[in-house]
Write a protein that holds these residues in place. Sequence first.
Motif, short mmCIF file in Angstrom:
data_model
loop_
_atom_site.label_atom_id
_atom_site.label_comp_id
_atom_site.label_asym_id
_atom_site.label_seq_id
_atom_site.Cartn_x
_atom_site.Cartn_y
_atom_site.Cartn_z
N PHE A 59 11.77 30.79 0.03
CA PHE A 59 11.05 29.58 -0.35
C PHE A 59 11.06 28.58 0.80
N ILE A 60 12.23 28.42 1.43
CA ILE A 60 12.36 27.51 2.57
C ILE A 60 11.47 27.96 3.72
N ALA A 61 11.39 29.28 3.94
CA ALA A 61 10.52 29.80 5.00
C ALA A 61 9.07 29.46 4.71
N GLY A 62 8.67 29.54 3.44
CA GLY A 62 7.30 29.16 3.07
C GLY A 62 7.02 27.70 3.34
N VAL A 63 7.99 26.85 3.05
CA VAL A 63 7.84 25.42 3.32
C VAL A 63 7.75 25.17 4.82
N GLY A 64 8.63 25.85 5.59
CA GLY A 64 8.61 25.69 7.04
C GLY A 64 7.32 26.16 7.66
N LEU A 65 6.80 27.28 7.18
CA LEU A 65 5.52 27.79 7.66
C LEU A 65 4.41 26.78 7.39
N SER A 66 4.43 26.18 6.21
CA SER A 66 3.41 25.18 5.85
C SER A 66 3.44 24.00 6.80
N SER A 67 4.64 23.52 7.08
CA SER A 67 4.78 22.37 7.99
C SER A 67 4.23 22.70 9.37
N LEU A 85 -3.41 26.30 4.67
CA LEU A 85 -2.37 26.48 3.67
C LEU A 85 -2.84 27.39 2.55
N TYR A 86 -4.08 27.22 2.12
CA TYR A 86 -4.62 28.12 1.10
C TYR A 86 -4.62 29.56 1.61
N ALA A 87 -5.05 29.74 2.86
CA ALA A 87 -5.12 31.09 3.43
C ALA A 87 -3.73 31.70 3.56
N LEU A 92 0.28 35.67 1.53
CA LEU A 92 1.62 35.95 1.00
C LEU A 92 1.54 36.51 -0.42
N LEU A 93 0.60 36.00 -1.22
CA LEU A 93 0.42 36.55 -2.57
C LEU A 93 -0.10 37.98 -2.52
N LEU A 94 -0.97 38.27 -1.55
CA LEU A 94 -1.44 39.64 -1.40
C LEU A 94 -0.28 40.56 -1.03
N VAL A 127 4.81 27.69 -0.08
CA VAL A 127 3.63 27.11 0.57
C VAL A 127 2.91 26.16 -0.38
N GLN A 128 2.74 26.56 -1.64
CA GLN A 128 2.03 25.68 -2.58
C GLN A 128 2.83 24.42 -2.87
#
Length: 237
Positions: A59-67, A85-87, A92-94, A127-128
């Motif tokens: 989850f933290i990695a997703g947040v970091g990627l978003s930033s 961010l949507y992409a 990641l969902l795929l 990310v979301q």
Amino acid sequence: MKPEDNLLAAIAGYVDTLSFVALFGLFTAHVTGNFVLIGADVAGFGQGVFMKLMAFPAFIAGVGLSSALVKVARPHGANCSAALLYAAQALLLLAFCLSGVGAEPVISAGSLPVVACGMLGAAAMGVQNAHGRLIVRGGVPNTVMTGNVTQAVLDAIELVSSEIAADAKTAVRTRFGKTLQAVACFGVGAIAGALAYRHVSFWALLLPFALLVWLALAARRHGADTADREALPDSPR
């Protein structure tokens, strides 16, 4: 409240419920709920403690990627940032979908394919969660509904109070409507996610994937239209 906010709330409910029923009670959107489940697992009332622990760094990695993505896209405007961010969440969902299909049958919470599957889901929802913090939006939080329900109850109390001025009630009523929409969409998404998993298993994640691709394309198109308008020379007076 923008239509995409309600759609994101539905996606959060959908993915969170699907991961919960598919992966031994794992929360991917409401990741702090895993603290409760970890405590239960340690006491012998559940299973999958390692997967739930690994959801946090994912989850933290997703947040970091978003930033990082927002910092790269910021010079090109908020729409470009939102599209990225949507992409990223869609991809990641795929990956979550395909890893889940590859891990089936999911019978062991500790197997590496199942743990990796859960981590990809947590990263996607990271990310979301970060999206709402990084991109200025006029809506309400769309991933965790506890705060929204609390706010809705407080707003309902204010709306029936005789001590609140009429102009203040107008603002409260507007917020109350937005909050109820988000909660309702989250609930509908949760029901749909459980039913979809029952019928098509992890392939059900292709629906939120497709919706996020559509949101990414819409945000990119809107950003391009805005840039074109700003580039037009001023009309002669």
